[in-house]
Design a protein around this motif. Structure first.
Motif, short mmCIF file in Angstrom:
data_model
loop_
_atom_site.label_atom_id
_atom_site.label_comp_id
_atom_site.label_asym_id
_atom_site.label_seq_id
_atom_site.Cartn_x
_atom_site.Cartn_y
_atom_site.Cartn_z
N THR A 126 0.68 -20.77 10.17
CA THR A 126 0.15 -19.85 9.66
C THR A 126 1.08 -18.20 9.44
O THR A 126 0.42 -17.85 10.44
N THR A 127 1.00 -17.97 8.78
CA THR A 127 2.10 -16.73 8.00
C THR A 127 1.43 -15.18 8.30
O THR A 127 0.05 -15.32 7.03
N VAL A 128 0.60 -14.43 9.23
CA VAL A 128 -0.40 -13.75 9.14
C VAL A 128 0.14 -12.53 9.27
O VAL A 128 1.38 -11.72 10.36
N ILE A 129 -0.46 -11.29 8.40
CA ILE A 129 1.09 -9.62 8.73
C ILE A 129 -0.81 -9.25 9.75
O ILE A 129 -2.01 -8.85 8.77
N ALA A 130 0.14 -8.33 10.39
CA ALA A 130 -1.14 -7.77 11.19
C ALA A 130 -0.62 -6.69 11.99
O ALA A 130 0.08 -5.71 11.42
N ASP A 131 -1.66 -5.88 12.32
CA ASP A 131 -2.12 -4.64 12.71
C ASP A 131 -2.26 -3.96 13.41
O ASP A 131 -3.75 -5.29 14.32
N TRP A 132 -1.27 -2.95 14.63
CA TRP A 132 -2.04 -3.32 15.99
C TRP A 132 -2.89 -1.76 16.10
O TRP A 132 -2.52 -0.62 15.19
N LYS A 133 -4.35 -1.81 16.48
CA LYS A 133 -5.37 -0.26 16.90
C LYS A 133 -5.22 -0.16 18.18
O LYS A 133 -5.93 -1.34 19.00
N THR A 134 -5.02 1.06 18.16
CA THR A 134 -5.71 1.39 19.31
C THR A 134 -6.77 2.80 19.66
O THR A 134 -7.29 2.96 21.00
N SER A 135 -8.06 2.63 18.76
CA SER A 135 -8.71 3.13 18.34
C SER A 135 -9.95 3.09 19.29
O SER A 135 -9.99 1.55 19.65
N LYS A 136 -11.21 3.76 19.25
CA LYS A 136 -12.10 2.94 19.98
C LYS A 136 -13.20 1.87 19.31
O LYS A 136 -13.39 0.94 19.59
N SER A 137 -12.92 2.29 17.83
CA SER A 137 -13.16 0.51 17.71
C SER A 137 -12.22 0.38 16.11
O SER A 137 -11.59 0.64 15.81
N THR A 138 -12.38 -1.12 15.45
CA THR A 138 -11.97 -1.46 14.36
C THR A 138 -12.97 -1.16 13.04
O THR A 138 -13.74 -0.98 13.88
N TYR A 139 -12.75 -1.14 12.28
CA TYR A 139 -13.11 0.03 10.94
C TYR A 139 -13.07 -1.24 9.40
O TYR A 139 -11.76 -1.64 9.12
N PRO A 140 -13.52 -1.34 8.76
CA PRO A 140 -13.75 -2.10 7.83
C PRO A 140 -12.62 -1.57 6.31
O PRO A 140 -11.91 -2.36 5.91
N GLU A 141 -11.74 0.15 6.61
CA GLU A 141 -11.48 0.64 6.50
C GLU A 141 -9.48 -0.78 5.87
O GLU A 141 -8.34 -0.53 5.23
N VAL A 142 -9.04 -1.40 7.28
CA VAL A 142 -8.14 -1.83 7.57
C VAL A 142 -8.07 -3.14 6.48
O VAL A 142 -6.14 -3.61 6.29
N ALA A 143 -9.21 -3.90 6.13
CA ALA A 143 -8.98 -4.74 5.26
C ALA A 143 -8.21 -3.95 3.32
O ALA A 143 -7.19 -5.15 3.50
N LEU A 144 -8.64 -3.26 3.94
CA LEU A 144 -7.97 -2.53 2.47
C LEU A 144 -6.86 -1.73 2.94
O LEU A 144 -5.26 -2.05 1.67
N GLN A 145 -6.24 -1.37 3.09
CA GLN A 145 -5.11 -1.60 4.75
C GLN A 145 -3.83 -2.58 4.43
O GLN A 145 -2.74 -2.56 4.06
N MET A 146 -4.77 -3.98 4.81
CA MET A 146 -4.00 -5.60 5.07
C MET A 146 -3.64 -5.67 3.78
O MET A 146 -2.69 -6.08 3.73
N ALA A 147 -4.34 -5.44 2.84
CA ALA A 147 -4.80 -5.63 1.63
C ALA A 147 -3.19 -5.13 0.62
O ALA A 147 -2.37 -5.83 -0.20
N ALA A 148 -3.12 -3.72 0.99
CA ALA A 148 -2.63 -3.41 0.10
C ALA A 148 -0.26 -3.16 1.05
O ALA A 148 0.45 -3.83 -0.16
N TYR A 149 -0.48 -3.88 1.75
CA TYR A 149 0.42 -4.43 2.58
C TYR A 149 0.88 -6.22 1.83
O TYR A 149 2.25 -6.12 1.34
N GLY A 150 -0.17 -6.29 2.40
CA GLY A 150 0.41 -8.30 1.79
C GLY A 150 0.50 -8.30 0.56
O GLY A 150 1.12 -9.49 0.17
N PHE A 151 -0.35 -7.64 -0.41
CA PHE A 151 -0.01 -7.86 -2.33
C PHE A 151 0.90 -6.69 -2.43
O PHE A 151 1.36 -5.81 -3.75
N ALA A 152 1.51 -6.16 -2.33
CA ALA A 152 2.96 -5.00 -2.37
C ALA A 152 3.50 -6.38 -3.14
O ALA A 152 4.06 -7.88 -2.88
N ASP A 153 5.24 -6.05 -4.84
CA ASP A 153 6.12 -6.68 -4.77
C ASP A 153 6.90 -6.98 -3.34
O ASP A 153 7.45 -7.91 -4.24
N ARG A 154 7.60 -5.98 -2.79
CA ARG A 154 8.66 -6.49 -1.70
C ARG A 154 8.90 -5.47 -0.24
O ARG A 154 8.14 -4.75 0.02
N LEU A 155 10.00 -6.18 0.55
CA LEU A 155 9.97 -5.50 1.57
C LEU A 155 11.26 -4.70 1.30
O LEU A 155 12.59 -5.41 0.97
#
Length: 234
Positions: A126-155
């Motif tokens: 499986t090809t996975v786009i990943a993000d490292w978080k060191t905050s106290k918790s993870t928040y729903p907004e990370v899904a928006l962040q990952m979608a923005a990366y993954g649905f971009a046009d190019r690298l």
């Protein structure tokens, strides 16, 4: 959300440093107040520093660079240990790291932490786009962040080379704290991306378009305004 968090951080600083705050207040009340007022800023700066140092270390480790354990600070040791355990347990194969995801269609860009290939239990990858978080918790907004990366046009790599965004199967966040780590799936689909695009439009409205919608008066007049009772009491 910010106000309750800042108040809680200030209260925690007061309780955790009660003898020191009491001693300061005895001779300098203003100094004690300033110390507590700055609690949330100090916390934010400390977490940002930890996050930056940890991300640098994680990138070196995921790229296979040797990180001398003897040079790891006490503050970074738990993050080093947990990331090492993640690598041993999940055994991700690195595809890309710290490249820029660029959208020509929606005009945004951002640097993502890693694009990984992970072997599933049935032997498929499986090809996975990943993000490292060191905050106290993870928040729903990370899904928006990952979608923005993954649905971009190019690298775009550090040398400026550009290529189309490869197919991505899933998104995940690696949440690492001093005490534990967890590799969590993040919802990654077109619906989430649509919400990101909507918020991207709101950003444009706030930063640009909203400043253009009110023109100069066609006419104006009136008398000098009175001072209200509310203004006098203020």
């Amino acid at each position: 959300m910010f106000t309750p968090w800042a108040a809680k951080t200030t209260a925690e600083a007061a309780v955790d440093n009660l003898p020191a705050v009491t001693a300061i207040a005895a001779g300098d009340r203003t100094g004690a107040v300033d110390f507590l007022k700055g609690a949330y800023r100090r916390y934010t700066q400390t977490r940002a520093s930890i996050g930056s140092e940890a991300h640098d270390m994680f990138e070196r480790m995921i790229r296979g660079e040797y990180v001398n354990p003897r040079r790891i600070t006490d503050q970074m040791q738990p993050y080093y240990d947990h990331f090492s355990e993640f690598l041993d347990t999940v055994q991700p194969e690195l595809i890309r790291a710290e490249d820029v995801a660029w959208s020509d269609t929606y005009e945004y860009a951002g640097s993502f932490d890693a694009l990984l290939r992970i072997k599933d239990e049935d032997g498929t990858y499986t090809t996975v786009i990943a993000d490292w978080k060191t905050s106290k918790s993870t928040y729903p907004e990370v899904a928006l962040q990952m979608a923005a990366y993954g649905f971009a046009d190019r690298l775009i790599d550090p040398e400026g080379n550009s290529e189309p965004m490869p197919p991505i199967d899933a998104a995940a966040v690696l949440h690492i704290t001093e005490d534990q780590w967890a590799f969590k799936p993040v919802r990654f689909d077109t619906e989430v991306f649509k919400y990101f695009v909507h918020l991207r439009s709101v950003f444009d409205w706030d930063r640009e378009v909203s400043k253009t919608v009110l023109g100069k008066p066609f006419a104006k007049g009136g008398r000098k305004s009175i001072v209200t009772g509310t203004q006098r009491r203020a």
